[in-house]
Write a protein that holds these residues in place. Structure first.
Motif, PDB file in Angstrom:
ATOM      1  N   THR A  90      60.610  74.134  30.220  1.00 55.81           N
ATOM      2  CA  THR A  90      59.743  73.494  28.727  1.00 55.81           C
ATOM      3  C   THR A  90      58.136  73.880  28.690  1.00 55.81           C
ATOM      4  O   THR A  90      57.892  74.019  27.324  1.00 55.81           O
ATOM      5  CB  THR A  90      58.676  72.114  30.044  1.00 55.81           C
ATOM      6  OG1 THR A  90      58.178  72.918  31.612  1.00 55.81           O
ATOM      7  CG2 THR A  90      59.975  71.116  30.352  1.00 55.81           C
TER       8      THR A  90
ATOM      9  N   ALA B 129      60.828  67.543  28.196  1.00 50.93           N
ATOM     10  CA  ALA B 129      61.326  67.484  29.495  1.00 50.93           C
ATOM     11  C   ALA B 129      62.593  66.497  30.306  1.00 50.93           C
ATOM     12  O   ALA B 129      62.863  67.562  30.473  1.00 50.93           O
ATOM     13  CB  ALA B 129      59.797  66.603  30.271  1.00 50.93           C
ATOM     14  N   GLU B 130      62.931  66.135  28.865  1.00 49.64           N
ATOM     15  CA  GLU B 130      65.009  65.531  29.337  1.00 49.64           C
ATOM     16  C   GLU B 130      64.888  66.467  28.861  1.00 49.64           C
ATOM     17  O   GLU B 130      66.623  66.418  28.808  1.00 49.64           O
ATOM     18  CB  GLU B 130      64.279  63.779  27.924  1.00 49.64           C
ATOM     19  CG  GLU B 130      65.439  63.251  28.633  1.00 49.64           C
ATOM     20  CD  GLU B 130      65.500  62.000  27.682  1.00 49.64           C
ATOM     21  OE1 GLU B 130      66.452  61.389  27.658  1.00 49.64           O
ATOM     22  OE2 GLU B 130      64.845  61.440  27.025  1.00 49.64           O
TER      23      GLU B 130
ATOM     24  N   PRO C  85      50.481  63.775  29.227  1.00 52.84           N
ATOM     25  CA  PRO C  85      51.756  64.281  29.550  1.00 52.84           C
ATOM     26  C   PRO C  85      52.488  62.823  29.255  1.00 52.84           C
ATOM     27  O   PRO C  85      53.496  63.365  28.196  1.00 52.84           O
ATOM     28  CB  PRO C  85      52.101  63.833  31.089  1.00 52.84           C
ATOM     29  CG  PRO C  85      49.747  64.233  30.996  1.00 52.84           C
ATOM     30  CD  PRO C  85      49.596  63.546  30.333  1.00 52.84           C
ATOM     31  N   GLN C  86      52.024  61.366  28.782  1.00 52.47           N
ATOM     32  CA  GLN C  86      53.163  60.723  28.357  1.00 52.47           C
ATOM     33  C   GLN C  86      53.007  60.806  27.330  1.00 52.47           C
ATOM     34  O   GLN C  86      54.164  59.839  26.358  1.00 52.47           O
ATOM     35  CB  GLN C  86      52.642  59.672  28.845  1.00 52.47           C
ATOM     36  CG  GLN C  86      52.042  58.929  30.396  1.00 52.47           C
ATOM     37  CD  GLN C  86      51.454  59.885  30.881  1.00 52.47           C
ATOM     38  OE1 GLN C  86      50.209  60.089  30.324  1.00 52.47           O
ATOM     39  NE2 GLN C  86      51.398  60.063  32.053  1.00 52.47           N
ATOM     40  N   ASP C  87      53.128  61.671  26.184  1.00 52.56           N
ATOM     41  CA  ASP C  87      52.401  61.878  24.701  1.00 52.56           C
ATOM     42  C   ASP C  87      54.380  62.444  24.532  1.00 52.56           C
ATOM     43  O   ASP C  87      55.000  63.040  24.813  1.00 52.56           O
ATOM     44  CB  ASP C  87      52.581  63.418  24.265  1.00 52.56           C
ATOM     45  CG  ASP C  87      53.081  63.568  22.554  1.00 52.56           C
ATOM     46  OD1 ASP C  87      53.608  63.897  22.717  1.00 52.56           O
ATOM     47  OD2 ASP C  87      51.334  63.124  22.089  1.00 52.56           O
ATOM     48  N   ASP C  88      55.491  61.296  23.256  1.00 55.29           N
ATOM     49  CA  ASP C  88      56.429  61.392  23.287  1.00 55.29           C
ATOM     50  C   ASP C  88      57.106  62.629  23.218  1.00 55.29           C
ATOM     51  O   ASP C  88      57.980  63.238  23.519  1.00 55.29           O
ATOM     52  CB  ASP C  88      56.474  60.691  21.732  1.00 55.29           C
ATOM     53  CG  ASP C  88      56.143  59.214  22.267  1.00 55.29           C
ATOM     54  OD1 ASP C  88      56.224  58.957  24.096  1.00 55.29           O
ATOM     55  OD2 ASP C  88      56.358  58.664  21.221  1.00 55.29           O
TER      56      ASP C  88
ATOM     57  N   VAL D 126      56.210  65.757  24.213  1.00 54.16           N
ATOM     58  CA  VAL D 126      56.205  66.553  25.537  1.00 54.16           C
ATOM     59  C   VAL D 126      57.082  65.607  26.793  1.00 54.16           C
ATOM     60  O   VAL D 126      58.559  66.393  27.488  1.00 54.16           O
ATOM     61  CB  VAL D 126      54.687  66.197  26.562  1.00 54.16           C
ATOM     62  CG1 VAL D 126      55.184  67.149  28.268  1.00 54.16           C
ATOM     63  CG2 VAL D 126      53.730  66.564  25.523  1.00 54.16           C
ATOM     64  N   GLN D 127      57.204  64.058  27.296  1.00 51.99           N
ATOM     65  CA  GLN D 127      58.547  63.457  26.848  1.00 51.99           C
ATOM     66  C   GLN D 127      59.609  63.952  26.979  1.00 51.99           C
ATOM     67  O   GLN D 127      60.913  64.556  27.987  1.00 51.99           O
ATOM     68  CB  GLN D 127      58.507  62.036  27.414  1.00 51.99           C
ATOM     69  CG  GLN D 127      57.235  61.082  28.025  1.00 51.99           C
ATOM     70  CD  GLN D 127      57.205  61.506  29.399  1.00 51.99           C
ATOM     71  OE1 GLN D 127      58.153  61.023  30.267  1.00 51.99           O
ATOM     72  NE2 GLN D 127      55.811  61.788  30.009  1.00 51.99           N
TER      73      GLN D 127
ATOM     74  N   SER E 249      65.962  68.318  31.262  1.00 54.52           N
ATOM     75  CA  SER E 249      66.104  67.888  32.269  1.00 54.52           C
ATOM     76  C   SER E 249      68.120  67.860  32.323  1.00 54.52           C
ATOM     77  O   SER E 249      68.565  68.184  33.391  1.00 54.52           O
ATOM     78  CB  SER E 249      65.790  66.903  32.988  1.00 54.52           C
ATOM     79  OG  SER E 249      64.660  66.691  32.680  1.00 54.52           O
TER      80      SER E 249
END
Length: 319
Positions: free
Chosen positions: A279, A308-309, A299-302, A304-305, A312
């Motif tokens: 990341t 992270a996805e 951190p909830q910004d699209d 950033v998410q 993962s």
């Protein structure tokens, strides 16, 4: 029952420990310590020990104040003060730290656990002690599993994560969920009931017969708790104006913070290093790492998410 000065002194010692931990957190917040310092290693254990001590002493005090007869007016008055202070902290931190506000911290836990503790006041100490052991054992087994047997994504919201069964609880500057921490207060109830049945209270009262600074502080622990952190933050802030901390390298800072949070959730350091490294590289490639660290984006910004996805999924495929 007469007030036992030793209990006040122990609470005063817990206040000092709490202030030193919060001072460490403040130094980290202003950049004088590496990100994650206050939430890893020794300081992580230190913070949990402090929380446990406050809840344990709250359980002892609950018995001393309300056994064998619950003084309802006194209880509800104290409950209203503690719960009101907890709500005030939630509101204040929501304004100051909207992404990490305190939705269920130590005061929230003390208030709710005290209500639960009332149900155990007249039970034998052995029964309450057994409840403590069961809670501790269940949470220990759950923590050793990945994912935890009791954890569920259904508890990941702030409306439910206070119970303690969230897989990934929302970030907070003070997170002390009901489970397993209610066990610490119940342990205090059990020990206090045992002390009464064994007639230990006169001996405990004789250990310290005169008040000192610690015991005086312990008698006013709530007001000290509410005031000490604003004072410490103000002092560190003033120091930062005179001698500001050197700016950390963005990637290193992100890695330390990310790994600290990841390790709290998965307890898999190797996995956390790979995930955070992935990341970090992608955030830097998209020029998002500095805006994320400065709070320009959440951190909830699209974006950033999405990163992270992607990381993962990439780690799952590589395994």
């Amino acid at each position: 029952m007469p007030r036992i000065t030793l209990i006040d002194t122990l609470r005063g010692l817990a206040l000092i420990a709490m202030a030193t931990y919060h001072f460490t957190w403040d130094l980290e917040f202003f950049g004088y310590l590496d990100p994650g310092t206050a939430t890893q290693g020794f300081f992580r254990v230190y913070a949990r020990s402090i929380a446990s001590s406050f809840l344990f002493l709250a359980g002892v005090s609950l018995v001393l104040a309300h056994f064998p007869t619950i003084r309802w007016y006194s209880f509800w008055k104290r409950f209203a003060i503690v719960a009101g202070a907890a709500i005030a902290i939630s509101i204040a931190t929501l304004i100051a730290f909207p992404n990490e506000w305190i939705y269920f911290g130590i005061l929230h836990n003390i208030a709710l656990s005290s209500l639960i503790g009332l149900a155990f006041l007249r039970l034998p100490a052995l029964v309450t002690g057994a409840a403590v052991v069961l809670i501790a054992a269940a949470m220990t087994v759950d923590y050793s599993l990945s994912p935890g047997l009791l954890d569920s994504t259904a508890f990941n919201t702030r409306f439910l994560s206070w119970l303690g069964f969230a897989e990934i609880p929302p970030r907070s500057n003070d997170y002390v969920p009901l489970f397993p921490w209610v066990a610490a207060l119940l342990a205090g109830v059990a020990v206090a009931r045992l002390a009464i049945s064994m007639n230990w209270l006169p001996r405990l009262a004789a250990v310290q017969t005169k008040p000192n600074l610690l015991s005086k502080a312990g008698r006013h622990s709530l007001i000290i708790y509410l005031l000490h952190q604003p004072v410490l933050i103000a002092l560190v802030y003033l120091a930062s104006l005179v001698h500001p901390a050197p700016p950390p390298a963005p990637r290193q800072s992100y890695m330390l913070s990310c790994e600290a949070g990841c390790n709290r959730q998965t307890n898999d350091r190797a996995l956390c290093e790979r995930f955070c490294g992935c990341t970090a590289d992608r955030l830097m490639a998209q020029s998002l790492i500095i805006p994320l660290q400065t709070g320009t984006i959440a951190p909830q910004d699209d974006r950033v998410q999405a990163i992270a996805e992607e990381c993962s999924i990439g780690l799952q495929l590589s395994d």
